[in-house]
Design a protein around this motif. Structure first.
Motif, PDB file in Angstrom:
ATOM      1  N   LYS A   5      45.391  34.737  49.005  1.00 53.89           N
ATOM      2  CA  LYS A   5      44.079  34.732  48.376  1.00 53.89           C
ATOM      3  C   LYS A   5      44.013  35.741  47.232  1.00 53.89           C
ATOM      4  N   TYR A   6      44.608  36.893  47.437  1.00 50.59           N
ATOM      5  CA  TYR A   6      44.612  37.914  46.401  1.00 50.59           C
ATOM      6  C   TYR A   6      45.310  37.384  45.143  1.00 50.59           C
ATOM      7  N   LEU A  13      41.355  34.862  37.516  1.00 43.72           N
ATOM      8  CA  LEU A  13      40.823  35.773  36.517  1.00 43.72           C
ATOM      9  C   LEU A  13      41.660  35.737  35.242  1.00 43.72           C
ATOM     10  N   PHE A  14      42.978  35.775  35.424  1.00 45.24           N
ATOM     11  CA  PHE A  14      43.861  35.770  34.259  1.00 45.24           C
ATOM     12  C   PHE A  14      43.715  34.486  33.458  1.00 45.24           C
ATOM     13  N   ASN A  15      43.663  33.342  34.140  1.00 45.84           N
ATOM     14  CA  ASN A  15      43.574  32.057  33.440  1.00 45.84           C
ATOM     15  C   ASN A  15      42.295  31.948  32.623  1.00 45.84           C
ATOM     16  N   GLU A  16      41.191  32.478  33.160  1.00 48.26           N
ATOM     17  CA  GLU A  16      39.936  32.434  32.419  1.00 48.26           C
ATOM     18  C   GLU A  16      40.023  33.257  31.126  1.00 48.26           C
ATOM     19  N   ILE A  17      40.765  34.371  31.190  1.00 49.45           N
ATOM     20  CA  ILE A  17      40.914  35.229  30.006  1.00 49.45           C
ATOM     21  C   ILE A  17      41.905  34.623  29.020  1.00 49.45           C
ATOM     22  N   ALA A  18      43.085  34.206  29.525  1.00 51.54           N
ATOM     23  CA  ALA A  18      44.136  33.672  28.651  1.00 51.54           C
ATOM     24  C   ALA A  18      43.705  32.392  27.952  1.00 51.54           C
ATOM     25  N   VAL A  28      33.249  40.241  33.984  1.00 45.38           N
ATOM     26  CA  VAL A  28      33.840  39.270  34.906  1.00 45.38           C
ATOM     27  C   VAL A  28      33.149  39.404  36.260  1.00 45.38           C
ATOM     28  N   PRO A  29      33.326  38.421  37.153  1.00 44.92           N
ATOM     29  CA  PRO A  29      32.657  38.498  38.457  1.00 44.92           C
ATOM     30  C   PRO A  29      32.976  39.793  39.204  1.00 44.92           C
ATOM     31  N   SER A  30      31.996  40.265  39.945  1.00 46.77           N
ATOM     32  CA  SER A  30      32.147  41.504  40.709  1.00 46.77           C
ATOM     33  C   SER A  30      32.974  41.272  41.964  1.00 46.77           C
ATOM     34  N   GLU A  31      33.305  42.366  42.670  1.00 48.70           N
ATOM     35  CA  GLU A  31      34.025  42.257  43.938  1.00 48.70           C
ATOM     36  C   GLU A  31      33.254  41.369  44.916  1.00 48.70           C
ATOM     37  N   ASN A  32      31.950  41.581  45.003  1.00 50.03           N
ATOM     38  CA  ASN A  32      31.139  40.778  45.928  1.00 50.03           C
ATOM     39  C   ASN A  32      31.134  39.304  45.535  1.00 50.03           C
ATOM     40  N   GLU A  33      30.985  39.042  44.238  1.00 51.28           N
ATOM     41  CA  GLU A  33      30.953  37.652  43.776  1.00 51.28           C
ATOM     42  C   GLU A  33      32.274  36.952  44.040  1.00 51.28           C
ATOM     43  N   LEU A  34      33.398  37.655  43.791  1.00 51.26           N
ATOM     44  CA  LEU A  34      34.715  37.062  44.050  1.00 51.26           C
ATOM     45  C   LEU A  34      34.963  36.884  45.539  1.00 51.26           C
ATOM     46  N   THR A  44      40.213  42.573  49.341  1.00 50.80           N
ATOM     47  CA  THR A  44      41.128  41.631  48.706  1.00 50.80           C
ATOM     48  C   THR A  44      40.719  41.381  47.256  1.00 50.80           C
ATOM     49  N   ALA A  45      39.420  41.195  47.033  1.00 47.62           N
ATOM     50  CA  ALA A  45      38.933  40.991  45.670  1.00 47.62           C
ATOM     51  C   ALA A  45      39.157  42.231  44.820  1.00 47.62           C
ATOM     52  N   ARG A  46      38.934  43.403  45.416  1.00 50.63           N
ATOM     53  CA  ARG A  46      39.120  44.656  44.677  1.00 50.63           C
ATOM     54  C   ARG A  46      40.566  44.823  44.226  1.00 50.63           C
ATOM     55  N   ARG A  47      41.513  44.431  45.078  1.00 48.22           N
ATOM     56  CA  ARG A  47      42.924  44.565  44.729  1.00 48.22           C
ATOM     57  C   ARG A  47      43.264  43.738  43.483  1.00 48.22           C
ATOM     58  N   ALA A  48      42.754  42.516  43.417  1.00 55.54           N
ATOM     59  CA  ALA A  48      43.022  41.660  42.246  1.00 55.54           C
ATOM     60  C   ALA A  48      42.443  42.284  40.985  1.00 55.54           C
ATOM     61  N   LEU A  49      41.207  42.779  41.060  1.00 53.99           N
ATOM     62  CA  LEU A  49      40.574  43.406  39.902  1.00 53.99           C
ATOM     63  C   LEU A  49      41.306  44.676  39.474  1.00 53.99           C
ATOM     64  N   GLN A  50      41.695  45.489  40.461  1.00 58.49           N
ATOM     65  CA  GLN A  50      42.335  46.758  40.137  1.00 58.49           C
ATOM     66  C   GLN A  50      43.704  46.555  39.497  1.00 58.49           C
ATOM     67  N   GLU A  51      44.467  45.588  39.988  1.00 55.10           N
ATOM     68  CA  GLU A  51      45.793  45.357  39.409  1.00 55.10           C
ATOM     69  C   GLU A  51      45.689  44.840  37.983  1.00 55.10           C
ATOM     70  N   LEU A  52      44.728  43.978  37.701  1.00 55.56           N
ATOM     71  CA  LEU A  52      44.537  43.514  36.325  1.00 55.56           C
ATOM     72  C   LEU A  52      44.066  44.657  35.433  1.00 55.56           C
ATOM     73  N   SER A  53      43.308  45.584  36.003  1.00 54.82           N
ATOM     74  CA  SER A  53      42.907  46.769  35.255  1.00 54.82           C
ATOM     75  C   SER A  53      44.111  47.651  34.960  1.00 54.82           C
TER      76      SER A  53
END
Length: 234
Positions: A5-6, A13-18, A28-34, A44-53
Motif C-alpha cells: 500500500k505504501y 502521488l508521483f504519477n499525478e506530479i509527473a 497534495v492530499p494530507s496523511e488523513n486523506e490518503l 503508511t501514508a506518512r511514509r509515502a509523503l516523507q520519502e517523496l519529500s
C-alpha cells in the motif's frame, strides 16, 4: 500488505506530479486523506509523503501540509559552459568519444527531472570528452525526445550535445548541483583513473521556453578540474 500500500500511495502521488496534473506548489492530499483513500494507517501514508519529500519531489510544511516542490531553481552561482569551448579557450585540443546514443523510456528519476510521465520517450547519450588526449569529463545526458527529435541522429564527435541543443532550442535557464562523488568502476575505466578517487560531479537540468529539455550528469577527475564563479558584492 502495508508495504504494498505504501508503494501504491507513493506511485500515485508521483504519477499525478509527473503527468502535470499537479503543478508546482500545489497542495497534495494530507496523511488523513490518503489514509482514507487507500484504506491504510496514517503511518503508511506518512511514509509515502516523507520519502517523496526526502527525494525532493514534495515540500512538507508543518501546519500547512505537503506541496509539489518547484521543478527548477531561480538562480545559479555557477555557469557551466560548453566543454569544447572551455578547452579551446585554454589553447588545448578537444576530442570526444561517443559511448552510447540510444532511445529509452524514462524511469522515475529521469521523469521527475524532465517533468515527464514515467515511460516517456527520451534519448540517452554517454560521451567521454578529452583535453589533449586526456579524458577530462564523462557526460551522461537524457534529452526529452519530443522537444528534440533530431538529437538521436547527430554525430557527437563533430558537435557536443550542449552545443547542438543550444543551437536547436536556445536554452533559457539551467540549474546545477555540484558535489564530490567517489568514482565507481565504470567511471574509473572511462576516465582512465588508476585508483578510486573523489571526482567532481555536476548534475544539471536545462530549460527552453517549452519546458525541461535535458538532464545531465558530468563527472570530472577531481585532481584535473575545478569550478569557479564570480558575483557582484553589494
Amino acid at each position: 500488505m502495508p508495504a504494498a500500500k505504501y508503494h501504491s500511495i507513493k506511485q500515485f502521488l508521483f504519477n499525478e506530479i509527473a503527468s502535470g496534473r499537479w503543478t508546482e506548489h500545489q497542495r497534495v492530499p494530507s496523511e488523513n486523506e490518503l489514509a482514507n483513500q487507500f484504506k491504510v494507517s496514517r503511518m503508511t501514508a506518512r511514509r509515502a509523503l516523507q520519502e517523496l519529500s526526502d527525494e525532493g519531489v514534495l515540500l512538507r510544511t508543518k501546519g500547512l501540509g505537503s506541496f509539489v516542490a518547484p521543478f527548477k531553481s531561480q538562480s545559479s552561482l555557477v555557469q557551466v559552459q560548453n566543454i569544447e569551448t572551455e578547452i579551446v579557450q585554454r589553447g588545448q585540443k578537444h576530442t570526444a568519444e561517443l559511448i552510447t546514443l540510444e532511445s529509452r523510456e524514462s524511469d522515475q528519476e529521469v521523469s521527475i527531472a524532465l517533468s515527464l510521465p514515467i515511460g516517456s520517450p527520451v534519448f540517452f547519450a554517454a560521451l567521454i570528452h578529452y583535453q589533449d588526449g586526456q579524458p577530462i569529463q564523462l557526460e551522461a545526458r537524457y534529452v526529452n525526445a519530443r522537444l528534440v527529435p533530431g538529437f538521436i541522429d547527430q554525430d557527437f564527435k563533430q558537435v557536443t550535445p550542449h552545443e547542438y541543443l543550444s543551437k536547436t532550442l536556445p536554452l533559457t535557464e539551467a540549474d546545477h548541483i555540484v558535489e564530490a562523488a567517489l568514482a565507481d568502476r565504470q567511471t574509473l575505466h572511462y576516465l582512465k583513473l588508476n585508483a578510486p578517487q573523489a571526482c567532481l560531479q555536476l548534475t544539471c537540468r536545462s530549460w527552453t521556453a517549452l519546458g525541461v529539455v535535458s538532464y545531465t550528469r558530468l563527472t570530472h577527475p577531481g585532481t584535473q578540474f575545478r569550478l569557479s564563479s564570480q558575483s557582484a558584492v553589494n
